[in-house]
Every structure is written in structure tokens, then in C-alpha cells.
Enzyme design. Structure first.
Site, PDB file in Angstrom:
ATOM      1  N   TYR A 145       3.030  22.066  74.357  1.00 40.41           N
ATOM      2  CA  TYR A 145       3.104  22.161  75.893  1.00 40.41           C
ATOM      3  C   TYR A 145       4.722  22.022  76.507  1.00 40.41           C
ATOM      4  O   TYR A 145       4.945  22.070  77.448  1.00 40.41           O
ATOM      5  CB  TYR A 145       2.427  20.931  76.543  1.00 40.41           C
ATOM      6  CG  TYR A 145       0.881  20.966  76.558  1.00 40.41           C
ATOM      7  CD1 TYR A 145       0.086  22.252  76.207  1.00 40.41           C
ATOM      8  CD2 TYR A 145      -0.115  19.968  76.918  1.00 40.41           C
ATOM      9  CE1 TYR A 145      -1.254  22.371  76.182  1.00 40.41           C
ATOM     10  CE2 TYR A 145      -1.440  20.310  76.983  1.00 40.41           C
ATOM     11  CZ  TYR A 145      -1.999  21.311  76.563  1.00 40.41           C
ATOM     12  OH  TYR A 145      -3.430  21.452  76.315  1.00 40.41           O
ATOM     13  N   LYS A 192      -4.919  20.974  62.573  1.00 43.14           N
ATOM     14  CA  LYS A 192      -5.532  22.268  61.982  1.00 43.14           C
ATOM     15  C   LYS A 192      -4.490  22.593  60.803  1.00 43.14           C
ATOM     16  O   LYS A 192      -3.786  23.650  60.732  1.00 43.14           O
ATOM     17  CB  LYS A 192      -5.339  23.264  63.163  1.00 43.14           C
ATOM     18  CG  LYS A 192      -5.803  24.581  62.885  1.00 43.14           C
ATOM     19  CD  LYS A 192      -7.195  24.441  63.037  1.00 43.14           C
ATOM     20  CE  LYS A 192      -7.849  25.852  62.528  1.00 43.14           C
ATOM     21  NZ  LYS A 192      -9.319  25.879  62.249  1.00 43.14           N
ATOM     22  N   ASP A 218     -11.325  22.136  64.746  1.00 41.01           N
ATOM     23  CA  ASP A 218     -12.833  22.770  65.059  1.00 41.01           C
ATOM     24  C   ASP A 218     -13.890  22.041  64.629  1.00 41.01           C
ATOM     25  O   ASP A 218     -14.925  21.924  65.300  1.00 41.01           O
ATOM     26  CB  ASP A 218     -12.716  23.961  64.302  1.00 41.01           C
ATOM     27  CG  ASP A 218     -12.069  24.202  62.958  1.00 41.01           C
ATOM     28  OD1 ASP A 218     -11.736  23.213  62.626  1.00 41.01           O
ATOM     29  OD2 ASP A 218     -12.313  25.251  62.469  1.00 41.01           O
ATOM     30  N   ASP A 246      -5.804  16.921  74.486  1.00 37.86           N
ATOM     31  CA  ASP A 246      -6.168  17.167  75.708  1.00 37.86           C
ATOM     32  C   ASP A 246      -7.482  17.702  75.922  1.00 37.86           C
ATOM     33  O   ASP A 246      -8.289  17.318  76.674  1.00 37.86           O
ATOM     34  CB  ASP A 246      -4.843  18.446  76.424  1.00 37.86           C
ATOM     35  CG  ASP A 246      -5.255  18.638  77.757  1.00 37.86           C
ATOM     36  OD1 ASP A 246      -6.032  18.147  78.263  1.00 37.86           O
ATOM     37  OD2 ASP A 246      -4.676  19.860  78.217  1.00 37.86           O
ATOM     38  N   ASP A 268     -11.426  15.322  76.881  1.00 35.72           N
ATOM     39  CA  ASP A 268     -12.170  15.834  77.944  1.00 35.72           C
ATOM     40  C   ASP A 268     -13.475  16.156  77.467  1.00 35.72           C
ATOM     41  O   ASP A 268     -14.615  15.756  78.017  1.00 35.72           O
ATOM     42  CB  ASP A 268     -11.515  17.194  78.629  1.00 35.72           C
ATOM     43  CG  ASP A 268     -10.884  16.952  79.863  1.00 35.72           C
ATOM     44  OD1 ASP A 268     -10.374  15.918  79.916  1.00 35.72           O
ATOM     45  OD2 ASP A 268     -10.459  17.882  80.605  1.00 35.72           O
TER      46      ASP A 268
END
Ligand code: NAD
Length: 355
Positions: A142, A191, A223, A247, A251
Site C-alpha cells: 500500500y 506467502k 491462502d 487488511d 475483515d
């Protein structure tokens, strides 16, 4: 002790839920002998209306001069047509940057009394779950190098994930220390089978393991983590992860609790001053009706007591009071499914009675 708290009530239900949280903090202060001084500052749409800017300089100065900051929520349809950089939500990024907050703590807890709210099968959440997600907040993709260019097949756009040793060490330290104060289990999510930045992340997280012999640290690929959160959420205690993975996963974790009005959050930096806020928005559809659920903001206040002021007993007093009120069957409108419910003011009174 005396603590100076900056209040950013914001828009929509913001003023109602922040007022509830300050009343609860005052009750805790009275019981344990602390004084909380609250100073309100403008932010978001109400700041635009009053000053033309979503984050006035005075608000930034006030927050930086305070011991900690409690935020309601910002935004609403009135300001939706403004250009991106003048919108109320812009103030959120601005205040986080000004306060140099690099850690986001997001608990996702399923209260036994609210099991019915969880969208997962009953046998999966039989024993509830209580997860703390530690998300890196100011690095990674980001904030990395980005751009547009002409490539062989037309225009291309790119964003870059980059993490430095310093950034990884400081977030991992918060995660280990958080795990130490909880059940001692840390899962670092990355990852690393694909990304170089994840391999550095994983290496540094494990280098630090020796300083925390009381914490068990394991890795999980992102994942798999997305699957495990809905397969067996109770296996997680503390999760540490990068900005983008955090992020998305935070959620997901909030949704499996099934109750957006219950979830607090904390954003922390290098000082004890933090920014505490509910994870939900300004809920303009119910603003001004005294029916918002104030518990996420009240629990954000409890997080402030723990993380900014190191007042564990006082923080626990709030969490236990919320537990008791829910266990006694009291509900706000969002949790009542058309049945009887307490108003924002009434549920706040019940929580205060149980402090
Ligand atoms: P929202 O979280 O405000 O509302 C989503 C739904 O949940 C609505 O039906 C609302 O009534 C309900 N809800 C939310 N909080 C509740 C509470 N405490 N008690 C009872 N019900 C509650 O999300 P949205 O509708 O997408 O956004 C509304 C505004 O909030 C937008 O302007 C958005 O940009 C802004 N927003 C702000 C923040 C923030 O300030 N941190 C975060 C998200 C959205």
C-alpha cells in the site's frame, strides 16, 4: 493518575457511541481513582462543515498533545460527492500518519452469548473463539513504489511489496509481546512460497523467537489462513501479518463474529499514545436515533486502558461488564432481530452498573 484523552467523535453515530464510551471510562475512573480529561476535536464531515477541511491542524496538534485518542467514525452521504482527497475518510489516513501509527490491533472475539450471530456452523464455533490480529499498517504494497507505463501489450500498472528489517522487527515485537500477554500462541502469516518479501518476513520473525521462549510461533501461508479462519477459528490466538494480508484477513475475521457493532481496534506507534476506534463506519442510516450499538467503542476504550495506560484491571473491568450484560440477555437493536432491545443509552447504563 490523570490521563488526557482527545475525542474525535466524527459523523453519523460517532458522537453517540463516543459519549457512551466516555461515560464508561468515567465510571472506571471513579471506581479505580483515575481522572480522564476529555477534549473534543473536529474530524471528518463535521470538520469539513466547520472549517472546510476533514482534518484541521488543531485536531492534529490536539491529538499529538494528548495521552491517547478515541475516535468514533467519519463519513456520510452529505460528503460523498466531494473529490477523493477532500472526503471525510481522508482524515483517517492523515491522523494515522501524523501519529506515526504502524501497528493495527484488531481483536475478533465470538462471545458465547452471541454464538447465534456467527455465520459458521454451530459445531465449528461450539467453544467460541478469541483472535487478535496484529496488522502492519504503514508499509508493504500500500506504500511501495507504484506506477503506470506502456508495455508490450498496452498500458501496465504496478505496485510493489517491500519490507525492511526495521519494519518487520518492530511489528513482530508487538506481536510477540501481545501473544505473551494472551495465550502464548503466535501465527505469522505470509506467502513465503512465492514472495521474496515474505521470506525475509519469515526469517526475521523466527530470529526473534529466542527472545520470547514463552511464545510458540508458527507460520501459515495466507491462502491456508483464509481457509483455516472459517474451518477452525479457535486454533488462532495472535496473528501477525503484513498490511495487505492483514487488511483482508481482519475483515474476514470480523465477519465470522457476525456482529459489526461489537469489534474495537487499536492503532499504535512507538509511543504509548494510540488511536482507538470501532471497526465499523458512521452508520448514517441509524444516526441520531439512539439505537447504535456502542459496545465496539466502549471496548476500544478498554483497549486504550490496556495498551496506552497499562491499566489491566481497569480494562478487564470493562470487558467483564460487557460480558455480563450480554450473558444476562440484554441486546442492542442490531443484535435483537426484531425482538426487545435496549437503546444506546440504556445498554451503556447497564454496562456502567456492572463496572
Ligand atoms: P457502516 O459500518 O457505517 O454500516 C454498515 C451497516 O452496519 C449499516 O447498516 C449500519 O447501520 C450497521 N452498523 C454499523 N455500526 C453499527 C453499530 N455500532 N450499531 C448498529 N449498527 C451498526 O458502513 P457503511 O454503511 O459502508 O459506511 C457508512 C459511512 O461510514 C461511509 O461514509 C463510510 O465511508 C464510512 N466509514 C467510516 C469508517 C471509519 O470512520 N473508520 C469505516 C468504514 C466506513
Amino acid at each position: 493518575m490523570t490521563y488526557n484523552i482527545a475525542l474525535l467523535k466524527g459523523d453519523g453515530i460517532g458522537p453517540e457511541i463516543v459519549d457512551s464510551a466516555t461515560r464508561v471510562l468515567e465510571a472506571v475512573g471513579k471506581k479505580y481513582g483515575h481522572v480522564f480529561n476529555f477534549t473534543p476535536y473536529l474530524i471528518g464531515g463535521s470538520a469539513i462543515d466547520a472549517t472546510g477541511m476533514p482534518l484541521p491542524e488543531e485536531t492534529v496538534k490536539g491529538c499529538l498533545a494528548s495521552d491517547s485518542v478515541l475516535l468514533g467514525a467519519v463519513g456520510g452521504p452529505k460528503w460523498d460527492t466531494l473529490p477523493g482527497n477532500q472526503r471525510p475518510e481522508k482524515a483517517l489516513l492523515g491522523i494515522r500518519a501524523a501519529m506515526e501509527l504502524f501497528t493495527n490491533l484488531r481483536p475478533a472475539k465470538l462471545y458465547p452469548a452471541l454464538k447465534g450471530e456467527c455465520p459458521l456452523r454451530e459445531d465449528i464455533v461450539e467453544n467460541g473463539f478469541d483472535i487478535m490480529i496484529v496488522r502492519e499498517l504503514t508499509g508493504g504494497i500500500y506504500f511501495g513504489e507504484r506506477g503506470m507505463r506502456q508495455g508490450q501489450y498496452g498500458e501496465e500498472a504496478y505496485d510493489t511489496e517491500c519490507y525492511s528489517r526495521m519494519e518487520i522487527e518492530r511489528i513482530a515485537k508487538v506481536a510477540y509481546e501481545t501473544a505473551r500477554k494472551r495465550r502464548g500462541n503466535l501465527i505469522s502469516i505470509d506467502k513465503a512460497n512465492v514472495l521474496e518479501s515474505s521470506r525475509l518476513w519469515r526469517k526475521i520473525v523466527h530470529e526473534m523467537e529466542k527472545d520470547y521462549p514463552d511464545v510458540v510461533c508458527k507460520d501459515m501461508l495466507v491462502d491456508n489462513a483464509a481457509m483455516q479462519l472459517v474451518r477452525n477459528p479457535a486454533q488462532f490466538d495472535v496473528i501477525v501479518t503484513s498490511n495487505m494480508f492483514g487488511d483482508i484477513l481482519s475483515d474476514e475475521a470480523s465477519q465470522i463474529t457476525g456482529s459489526i457493532g461489537m469489534l474495537p481496534s487499536a492503532s499504535l506507534g512507538n509511543t504509548s499514545r494510540g488511536l482507538y476506534e470501532p471497526i465499523h463506519g458512521s452508520a448514517p442510516d441509524i444516526a441520531g436515533k439512539n439505537i447504535a450499538n456502542p459496545i465496539a467503542t466502549i471496548l476500544s476504550g478498554a483497549m486504550m486502558l490496556l495498551y496506552s495506560f497499562d491499566l489491566k484491571a481497569e480494562s478487564d473491568a470493562i470487558v467483564n461488564a460487557v460480558d455480563k450484560v450480554l450473558a444476562a440477555g440484554y441486546r442492542t437493536a442490531d443484535l435483537a432481530h426484531g425482538g426487545e432491545y435496549l437503546t444506546t443509552t440504556e445498554i451503556t447504563d447497564k454496562i456502567i452498573e456492572n463496572i
